[in-house]
Design a protein around this motif. Structure first.
Motif, PDB file in Angstrom:
ATOM      1  N   GLU B 157       0.874  -1.181   0.000  1.00 58.72           N
ATOM      2  CA  GLU B 157       0.000   0.000   0.000  1.00 58.72           C
ATOM      3  C   GLU B 157       0.906   1.223   0.000  1.00 58.72           C
ATOM      4  O   GLU B 157       1.619   1.468   0.963  1.00 58.72           O
ATOM      5  CB  GLU B 157      -0.908  -0.028   1.229  1.00 58.72           C
ATOM      6  CG  GLU B 157      -1.968   1.072   1.243  1.00 58.72           C
ATOM      7  CD  GLU B 157      -1.496   2.365   1.876  1.00 58.72           C
ATOM      8  OE1 GLU B 157      -1.229   3.323   1.129  1.00 58.72           O
ATOM      9  OE2 GLU B 157      -1.390   2.406   3.115  1.00 58.72           O
ATOM     10  N   ARG B 160      -1.654   5.977  -3.991  1.00 59.59           N
ATOM     11  CA  ARG B 160      -2.206   5.625  -5.295  1.00 59.59           C
ATOM     12  C   ARG B 160      -1.055   5.586  -6.303  1.00 59.59           C
ATOM     13  O   ARG B 160      -0.320   6.569  -6.426  1.00 59.59           O
ATOM     14  CB  ARG B 160      -3.218   6.706  -5.674  1.00 59.59           C
ATOM     15  CG  ARG B 160      -4.040   6.378  -6.860  1.00 59.59           C
ATOM     16  CD  ARG B 160      -5.222   7.354  -6.932  1.00 59.59           C
ATOM     17  NE  ARG B 160      -5.707   7.365  -8.286  1.00 59.59           N
ATOM     18  CZ  ARG B 160      -5.728   8.437  -9.060  1.00 59.59           C
ATOM     19  NH1 ARG B 160      -5.335   9.595  -8.598  1.00 59.59           N
ATOM     20  NH2 ARG B 160      -6.166   8.344 -10.289  1.00 59.59           N
ATOM     21  N   LEU B 218      -2.603  -2.122  -3.077  1.00 60.61           N
ATOM     22  CA  LEU B 218      -3.812  -1.644  -2.406  1.00 60.61           C
ATOM     23  C   LEU B 218      -3.880  -0.131  -2.548  1.00 60.61           C
ATOM     24  O   LEU B 218      -2.970   0.563  -2.111  1.00 60.61           O
ATOM     25  CB  LEU B 218      -3.769  -2.000  -0.916  1.00 60.61           C
ATOM     26  CG  LEU B 218      -3.918  -3.472  -0.551  1.00 60.61           C
ATOM     27  CD1 LEU B 218      -3.854  -3.612   0.975  1.00 60.61           C
ATOM     28  CD2 LEU B 218      -5.225  -4.033  -1.075  1.00 60.61           C
ATOM     29  N   GLU B 219      -4.907   0.362  -3.176  1.00 60.19           N
ATOM     30  CA  GLU B 219      -5.003   1.808  -3.386  1.00 60.19           C
ATOM     31  C   GLU B 219      -5.637   2.489  -2.185  1.00 60.19           C
ATOM     32  O   GLU B 219      -6.710   2.094  -1.748  1.00 60.19           O
ATOM     33  CB  GLU B 219      -5.827   2.112  -4.638  1.00 60.19           C
ATOM     34  CG  GLU B 219      -5.032   1.892  -5.891  1.00 60.19           C
ATOM     35  CD  GLU B 219      -5.545   2.696  -7.072  1.00 60.19           C
ATOM     36  OE1 GLU B 219      -6.302   3.669  -6.873  1.00 60.19           O
ATOM     37  OE2 GLU B 219      -5.183   2.327  -8.202  1.00 60.19           O
ATOM     38  N   ASN B 220      -4.914   3.474  -1.669  1.00 59.42           N
ATOM     39  CA  ASN B 220      -5.403   4.203  -0.506  1.00 59.42           C
ATOM     40  C   ASN B 220      -4.844   5.613  -0.611  1.00 59.42           C
ATOM     41  O   ASN B 220      -3.812   5.920  -0.032  1.00 59.42           O
ATOM     42  CB  ASN B 220      -4.919   3.487   0.774  1.00 59.42           C
ATOM     43  CG  ASN B 220      -5.392   4.183   2.019  1.00 59.42           C
ATOM     44  OD1 ASN B 220      -6.386   4.904   1.996  1.00 59.42           O
ATOM     45  ND2 ASN B 220      -4.681   3.974   3.113  1.00 59.42           N
TER      46      ASN B 220
END
Ligand code: FES
Ligand code: FES
Lengths: 152, 287
Positions: B157, B160, B218-220
């Protein structure tokens, strides 16, 4: 000594010491710097060129052995082989030092009609070290290029 | 570095990025040009990048610590937005032809609530962190002690991703290096020098030593980074070796150093009790 060979389809004749490495003759005398030197000891495959269609490591080949042969370097592919395109789209190159050798070593697999398995791709490229990509993107590029080359 | 600066200037063809960060294959050039193109709303092809020579570009701080995207990319996003406000609806090339060169520059400031001193080099060195989790599945030959990683999963993560295909390449490449570090790569030091600095005696993974990898990004989105990005440069190399070592421990070997070469594993003591490694435990008990 005079040496004659065909380089990327053109006849070449040059005067040089017969024991000079083919790698140096290509880069220094012929000005084709697409062929890279990674290790200079036959381990990494960065200097791979095709001699009569077979991949060889040009850092271990004295130029005298190329006498009368057909040589293909990365410049001879002209930039639009399907594998060169898929290496771009799949990001198969990071620093790019291994890339010319990888493309030439995998060319035969891409050009052959039979679809290579992943295991076959790994085997064909086992002599080409890449420190940057972890090989996954290179494998994807080879398989994508094969699919494109043989699309009906 | 709090003083880090980044600049952007118009050219006859579009804009030129002025930063000191170097492209070494990691994709900095592409990623920074994407940020600027998107920030300005112009095609990627109209963005060029100056040579990272501080006689012509501002000091953007070093190309280290996975900071280039988040910090320098963040400054460039601000530069691009400021330039867009200044030039209105014309393209940078048109503006350049009519008004001459426009140059904007931004300097880094610590985010709210973060303390850092450039004098003492103390404080919160990092504004945020990326996160990762690696899973290594290994096969261990009980006779030869050869280890193969058969499957590798990396979940990361980092906000983005700006360029997902290149970010994936960073993760895959780092994972392969990390696995090489765990199992193969042995630096031999003699008289303060590396004694095996050739590829014949310093062995790195080939296509046959590198397992299939599953990469999950994981986009966060992170509000403090350009278009939500954090950095991914170094993080993915940290986890693989510990994951491989933990897998070997799960198989019953008390591995405490790397590289876990067959020679090293041969003399590695067995663990007394390990969940899922009852064979090893039983063997121990029988002795
Ligand atoms: S340079 Fe020829 S194999 Fe490495
Ligand atoms: S891309 Fe850097 S060695 Fe392969």
């Amino acid at each position: 000594m005079r040496t004659r060979f065909t380089l990327n389809g053109e006849p070449r004749e040059l005067e040089t010491h017969p024991m000079r490495r083919l790698l140096d003759v290509l880069r220094e005398d012929c000005g084709l710097t697409g062929t890279k030197e990674g290790c200079g000891e036959g381990e990494c495959g960065a200097c791979t060129v095709l001699v009569d269609g077979e991949p060889v490591v040009s850092c271990l080949v004295p130029v005298a052995q190329a006498e009368g042969c057909e040589l293909l370097t990365i410049e001879g592919l002209g930039g639009d082989h399907p594998l060169q395109r898929s290496m771009m789209t799949e990001v198969g190159a990071q620093c790019g030092i291994c890339t010319p050798g990888v493309v030439l070593a995998a060319k035969a697999l891409v050009d052959a009609p039979r679809k290579p398995t992943l295991a076959r791709v790994r085997e064909a490229l086992a002599g080409n070290l890449c420190r940057c990509t972890g090989y996954e993107a290179i494998h994807r590029a080879v398989l994508a290029a094969h699919a494109e080359r043989h699309a009906k | 570095m709090l003083g880090s600066r980044a600049g952007l200037e118009t050219t006859p063809a579009g804009v030129r990025i002025l930063v000191a960060n170097t492209e070494i294959g990691q994709g900095t050039r592409t990623m920074l040009a994407q940020i600027v193109a998107d920030g300005l709303g112009i095609p990627y092809e109209q963005v060029e990048i100056a040579q990272p020579d501080t006689s012509v570009v501002p000091d953007s701080g070093p190309t280290v610590a996975s900071r280039t995207c988040m910090v320098v990319g963040g400054l460039l996003e601000k530069c691009a937005r400021r330039m867009r406000e200044r030039i209105g609806h014309t393209s940078p090339a048109e503006y350049h032809a009519r008004q001459g060169r426009l140059h904007v520059e931004e300097q880094y400031a610590a985010p709210e609530g973060r303390r850092w001193s450039d004098e003492t080099y103390r404080g919160d060195a990092y504004a945020t962190y990326a996160w990762g989790c690696d899973v290594a599945e290994v096969e261990l030959d009980p006779v030869t002690h050869e280890t193969r990683v058969t499957k590798f999963t990396a979940v990361q993560e980092f906000g983005r991703p700006i360029h997902p295909a290149m970010a994936r390449g960073q993760i895959e490449g780092a994972s392969a290096q990390g696995m090489g570090w765990a199992l193969l790569e042995h630096v031999v030091m003699r008289d303060g020098q590396m004694a095996n600095a050739q590829l014949t005696n310093y062995v790195i993974p080939t296509t046959l030593d590198t397992p299939p990898m599953d990469v999950v990004m994981l986009e966060n989105p992170y509000a403090g980074g350009p278009f939500g990005a954090k950095g991914v440069g170094e993080m993915p190399i940290d986890g693989p070796a510990p994951a491989v070592v933990n897998a070997l421990r799960h198989a019953g070997l008390d591995v405490r150093s790397i590289p876990a070469t067959p020679e090293a594993l041969l003399s590695t003591p067995r663990l007394r009790s390990v969940n899922g490694a009852s064979d090893a435990a039983q063997e121990d008990g029988a002795r």
